[in-house]
Design an enzyme around this catalytic site. Sequence first.
Site, PDB file in Angstrom:
ATOM      1  N   ASP A   1      -8.392  15.077 -10.999  1.00 29.34           N
ATOM      2  CA  ASP A   1      -8.788  13.664 -11.005  1.00 29.34           C
ATOM      3  C   ASP A   1      -8.232  12.919 -12.205  1.00 29.34           C
ATOM      4  OD1 ASP A   1     -10.126  13.360  -8.656  1.00 29.34           O
ATOM      5  OD2 ASP A   1     -12.137  13.483  -9.504  1.00 29.34           O
TER       6      ASP A   1
ATOM      7  N   HIS B   1     -20.068  10.999  -5.897  1.00 27.20           N
ATOM      8  CA  HIS B   1     -19.309   9.765  -5.680  1.00 27.20           C
ATOM      9  C   HIS B   1     -20.117   8.736  -4.890  1.00 27.20           C
ATOM     10  CE1 HIS B   1     -15.347   9.961  -7.420  1.00 27.20           C
ATOM     11  NE2 HIS B   1     -15.234  11.225  -7.068  1.00 27.20           N
TER      12      HIS B   1
ATOM     13  N   HIS C   1      27.353  -2.067  24.229  1.00 23.11           N
ATOM     14  CA  HIS C   1      27.519  -1.025  23.216  1.00 23.11           C
ATOM     15  C   HIS C   1      28.872  -0.340  23.382  1.00 23.11           C
ATOM     16  CE1 HIS C   1      23.292  -1.502  22.322  1.00 23.11           C
ATOM     17  NE2 HIS C   1      23.308  -0.484  21.453  1.00 23.11           N
TER      18      HIS C   1
ATOM     19  N   GLU D   1      -9.785  16.829   1.546  1.00 22.36           N
ATOM     20  CA  GLU D   1      -9.089  16.082   0.498  1.00 22.36           C
ATOM     21  C   GLU D   1      -8.835  16.987  -0.716  1.00 22.36           C
ATOM     22  OE1 GLU D   1      -9.939  12.078  -2.250  1.00 22.36           O
ATOM     23  OE2 GLU D   1     -11.572  13.134  -1.251  1.00 22.36           O
ATOM     24  N   HIS D   2      -9.889  17.635  -1.198  1.00 26.25           N
ATOM     25  CA  HIS D   2      -9.782  18.585  -2.304  1.00 26.25           C
ATOM     26  C   HIS D   2     -10.167  19.974  -1.795  1.00 26.25           C
ATOM     27  CE1 HIS D   2     -11.046  14.669  -4.176  1.00 26.25           C
ATOM     28  NE2 HIS D   2      -9.976  14.928  -4.906  1.00 26.25           N
TER      29      HIS D   2
ATOM     30  N   GLN E   1     -18.037  16.112  -6.530  1.00 22.70           N
ATOM     31  CA  GLN E   1     -17.644  15.168  -5.483  1.00 22.70           C
ATOM     32  C   GLN E   1     -18.843  14.523  -4.809  1.00 22.70           C
ATOM     33  OE1 GLN E   1     -14.264  14.237  -5.024  1.00 22.70           O
ATOM     34  NE2 GLN E   1     -14.547  15.291  -6.976  1.00 22.70           N
TER      35      GLN E   1
END
Length: 437
Positions: A362, A263, A421, A328-329, A260
């Site tokens: 992934d 990235h 109503h 996230e992971h 990761q």
Amino acid sequence: MRVVKLNEESKNNLLNDLLKRSPNHYDKYADTVNGILRAVKQEGDKALFELTEKFDHAQINADNVKVTEEEIQEAYDRLENPELVEVIRKSLKNIKDFHEKQKQYSWFDTKTDGSMLGQKVTALSRVGVYVPGGKAAYPSSVLMNVIPAKVAGVEEIVMVTPPGKDGRVNPNTLVAAKEAGIDVIYKVGGAQAIAALAYGTQSIPKVDKIVGPGNIYVALAKKAVFGYVSIDSVAGPSEILVIADEKANPRYVAADLLSQAEHDELASAILVTTSQKLAAEVSEWIDLFVSKLKRTEILQKSLENYGYILVADTMEDVIDIANEIASEHLEILTENPFDIMTKIKNAGAIFLGEYSSEPLGDYFAGPNHVLPTNGTAKFFSPLSVDDFIKKSSIISYSREALEPWKDDIQKFAKAEGLTAHANSIRVRFEKKDDILE
């Protein structure tokens, strides 16, 4: 890679550092993005093509903005590795099979008193998928964004992606799009592409929802157009958190953290463990891998800025910080990962055991890799079929079914001061010439 003792001070420092990565902190780009959105909204194609030339240095116009079938077929011949097609097809099947299990259906519940309640599930009509271009072209993201929309039954899926200087689109992207069943592809990218999808131009139709990853300009553009259209999320930089005990393989842990960190410079890679020995060994393996892997500069900056090895006193402390970070992971490499998993409340995707490394998710396993980032896993979920449907409530009552409840409904309405109503119910059980009370 820094090794830090986990305590209240180090926890707060870490959380503050991670918050700096959020797109909500990139206000300095907002004026630029808003200017782009405004130009495309007002001038349509004219602004769209001018901005494409300015940022992507490509000559795009109404005649060539749409990718042709010939260009798609040519992309198959342009692939550096023709075997990628078969890999894409295998991955596509796994992704489709997983998302098929998420499908929801309309339902109706009738009763003997003449009432019927239900829920009508309808797919969105038109969805826009943003796909990055250039070096950030990821065919896996094409599959992950398109397949759940196809499974949901979206009528038309529109893809936008920036062209190269030659006016052509990355062949990996085109092949993945074709295999996934995309309906139409346009050669535009950046915030201007988001504007085109949100507002519509002479060449590109307005969509109902925009999904897909992008740079900070794309993320802020999606945030700004929310309301004109729906969006999946405002995604931040990638992140991974690994929970490991003394029995974890330090080589595997180091490799997964770096998967990761490569990235971008804002990516976060964190190990939380109760083992000082493991922490030291992982740090050594990271140094060795970084010296041999590509993207060395990105790896080094990512680890320097947002890489941590946290050593905790107990596994309970490990679990607490994992839930606080809401990564996230999340990988769990412990003697009994399933036991730890039951105590995890916040994570985008959870990987259990030493052979369930993050890249499996992934590319190939099937669950979606579009995941909540920057702590939003506390309240957001991965992209799914649910993101491409809408639900309508169905209500049908006969006179006989309504009558027992007419007085209760009127009392409720009057308590809120909404006499019209109440009257809407009342007139159904009174004579035409009765006067309102």
